[in-house]
Design a protein around this motif. Structure first.
Motif, PDB file in Angstrom:
ATOM      1  N   GLU A   1       8.097  14.842 -27.977  1.00 26.28           N
ATOM      2  CA  GLU A   1       8.990  13.809 -27.479  1.00 26.28           C
ATOM      3  C   GLU A   1       8.313  12.434 -27.421  1.00 26.28           C
ATOM      4  OE1 GLU A   1      12.235  13.681 -26.211  1.00 26.28           O
ATOM      5  OE2 GLU A   1      12.607  15.589 -27.192  1.00 26.28           O
TER       6      GLU A   1
ATOM      7  N   PRO B   1      14.553  15.673 -22.557  1.00 29.26           N
ATOM      8  CA  PRO B   1      14.270  15.600 -23.990  1.00 29.26           C
ATOM      9  C   PRO B   1      15.431  14.993 -24.766  1.00 29.26           C
ATOM     10  CG  PRO B   1      14.762  17.844 -23.349  1.00 29.26           C
ATOM     11  CD  PRO B   1      14.678  17.058 -22.095  1.00 29.26           C
TER      12      PRO B   1
ATOM     13  N   GLY C   1      12.648  18.876 -29.270  1.00 21.64           N
ATOM     14  CA  GLY C   1      12.332  18.843 -27.844  1.00 21.64           C
ATOM     15  C   GLY C   1      13.366  19.613 -27.038  1.00 21.64           C
TER      16      GLY C   1
END
Lengths: 257, 257, 257, 257
Positions: free
Chosen positions: B152, B182, B187
């Motif tokens: 991320e 996220p 993510g």
């Protein structure tokens, strides 16, 4: 000697992981990063020596090299060397990823922790149930996610079905980030049903693990010894005399026969 | 007399904590703060007298002074005096922290609550398991946190590995503040796995505590009968002979005597 | 042959659901959507053939057609044909909904998963309790929701009683999105009580399911001994006489025979 | 006749609560509100008649009037009359609150639901433990809340100790709205500890209720019947013969004596 080596190794593992963590924090004074860099080299050299030593000690090196700990030890050593080789080139992101691999060194520490065999057994015994349970959760998330995508659409962040499924799992597991949240009445109504479902579902794995765990507890505390005189069972583990007829118990015989 | 003292003390403890809480609220009329200030002095003087009295009553004052309650009583008394001495200087933040220390007075109240020995026992018995469990949670949080930081990065708030670990624990415990969430598909996928893991993990401490608790419950149901011959305890409820020395048990006698 | 058909079917079901998911993601290269469209037709034709084959194989087709799996198989086949017919008209939203119906194909997969009868039994046995529990949750949500609507009002997102109830269930289930959150002191105080209630309530379904589950487990621990006289089962482990007809039990015989 | 009255009453209660809910939604067509107003009067008159009828039927009206259901029935009837009287004046907020009181009519419905005595018993039996548990939660919230207020301060929403305590309970119960979230490293570290504590604490009420519930389960499934011949207890509920001595059991006698 071996004891002292173990303690130093333990400290170095923890220090090493701490260094990776601190290194990722921006805005610290420059000399902190310099210190971390030097410390990193010291630790890597120590781990390299440890890795070589372990290969030399083991009779069949290949067994160690391809074992769980062998791979972990190798991965703990290699990143800094690789990043040193690659640092001239511009594959910076790869180098960054490589350096972060060092965090897996924490797994070296599991050598020190006695494995919780009983917990492991409870988890393995309930494996099939947990699989069925996970499968059910995924089906619910897939169907509910698709419906939410249809009802809410992009105005409230349900941009695609995968994102909707992500939201569903966030909701079913009662995490609830709130980065995506339903806005329409129908969406909120469906969300309510999903949440109550999730609330009910949370009871299932707990029930499964509790039951498996409690079952194991019984087996551990109760021996299978039978009284030779009256055949009574379920004596206390430390019982010397039968609780039913007073006959002396002979655990060693029962176990051998 | 002693009873009345106890009731007054109880009320003063609760009042005192309430005063600390109200004092922290901004925007109330000025005279409220004046009232709190006076009330605070009254309570502090009372607690000071109580502290002195307890020292005088105890035969060996040092035992009391360095006991858990002795320290709590001391910490309940000192802040106002200290803040009075230091108020002229400009160590305002220290004074503020000192004054807030008064909130620990609530611990004085635990004198009134019978300790839940059984619960305490269940927690102590499952100490080792809870430690292994916590260790596993921290390893998961460390590795998952590092991966999330890598995937991320800073655009979605994963500024450093410590922050990522904080986010991981927020997620594993199903708290889910949503201050960090996220954004990338990868993510979100990893977050999904972390959440389901957390969902499964929640079952483990529940199972442990439930099982320990249920086990203790059993001991309560076991009689308090002692063998007249060897003094052994914790016989099965339906035992007729001592499990340690084989002596016949006489429940009816034990109960009558 | 039949085995291979099953494996292909399994793969096609998973692929099909994956296609629906990917199709909903915007911003992919154009040829991906083209590929998905062709793949979709291939899968639909396969499912159509499967549906026809199943009708032809079954002796009484109507039984299959109106069975759970019959309906699922039909719904898995029809959307693409319907969307093909309707695509000229401007009922775009209906077409979109229809196409998303394909996600229900995942239910075809439950043919492959052995049903968890024990879990199902635990859930069915605790049905009445779960209903009473849900009813209690809804009453709490209704009353607390109305109070929150009254206290907080529109300035913090409690726009109407239904929205307030939605917030209450979000809070009681400990999901806590945070899209709506109390702002006034009184509202926060009430929220605190609702949360602690929810915390306590979470224990109830877990307790119910665990207990039911453990009860079923108990039956496993009870011996499989049958009375030789009347055939009654499920005797106590230490029973010496049949609980139904009074005949003496012979565990050792039953075990040896 | 009485049956039909009950069904009508049930429908009217549900309708009435539904009306209160819809009434709070803004932006519906005007005639919907008119319809709700008329419907409200019809229902109120019906409830008034029911209330009067119940007073007339009961031999000692005061017993009914001051009973739980008597008060609920009265509160279900009065709001509309009161709001009719007060509507001329400008006590609009009181009127609004009064009208919303109608939502308590849902409690009338509990007449229809058989009380879950077993669940109630489990809760009452674990009352003392739940109280100690709640007390512990409040002490943790108070101390952790004060520390967070000191560490985080106003820049991240921890405006006062009461607000901090509110945040602590939001976190301990794993609700996690995210309206307030720690920003400083120290605050996030403390938050992590609070969350893991909360995660551990969640196991405690579950364990308590499960254990109590499981204990009751045993008692419910086992009768208190004793064998007349040998005095053995804990027979199966459907046992006809003693499992210890084979003597015939006489449940009907045991119950009458």
């Amino acid at each position: 000697m071996g004891k002292m080596f173990d303690v130093i190794l333990l400290i170095l593992i923890l220090l090493s992981v701490l260094f990776v963590m601190i290194e990722s924090v921006k805005g610290l004074p420059e000399n902190v990063y310099d210190f971390l860099y030097i410390g990193e080299w010291v630790i890597t050299i120590f781990f390299t020596l440890e890795y070589i030593a372990r290969i030399l000690i083991t009779k069949k090196p290949s067994t160690y090299i391809f074992s769980f700990y062998g791979i972990i030890d190798f991965l703990s050593t290699i990143p800094l060397y690789l990043s040193f080789i690659l640092v001239g080139s511009n594959v910076l992101i790869t180098v960054r990823a490589l350096r972060l691999l060092r965090v897996f060194r924490i797994l070296k520490i599991s050598r020190y922790v006695g494995e919780s065999n009983k917990l492991k057994k409870a988890l393995i015994d309930s494996r099939a149930k947990i699989f069925v349970f996970l499968f059910a959760v995924l089906i619910v998330a897939l169907i509910a996610g698709t419906l939410m995508y249809l009802i809410e659409g992009e105005q409230s962040g349900f941009n695609s079905i995968p994102v909707s499924i992500y939201w569903c799992i966030v909701t079913l597991t009662t995490v609830g980030f709130g980065d995506i949240a339903p806005v329409t009445p129908l969406g909120q109504f469906l969300a309510t049903i999903i949440m109550i479902l999730g609330y009910g579902i949370i009871a299932v794995p707990t029930g499964i693990v509790s039951a498996e765990y409690a079952k194991n507890t019984d087996y551990v505390h109760v021996n299978t010894q039978a009284c030779r005189n009256c055949g009574a069972l379920k004596h206390r583990d430390d019982a010397k005399y039968c609780h039913k007829c007073g006959e002396e118990l002979h655990p060693e015989i029962t176990k051998n026969s």
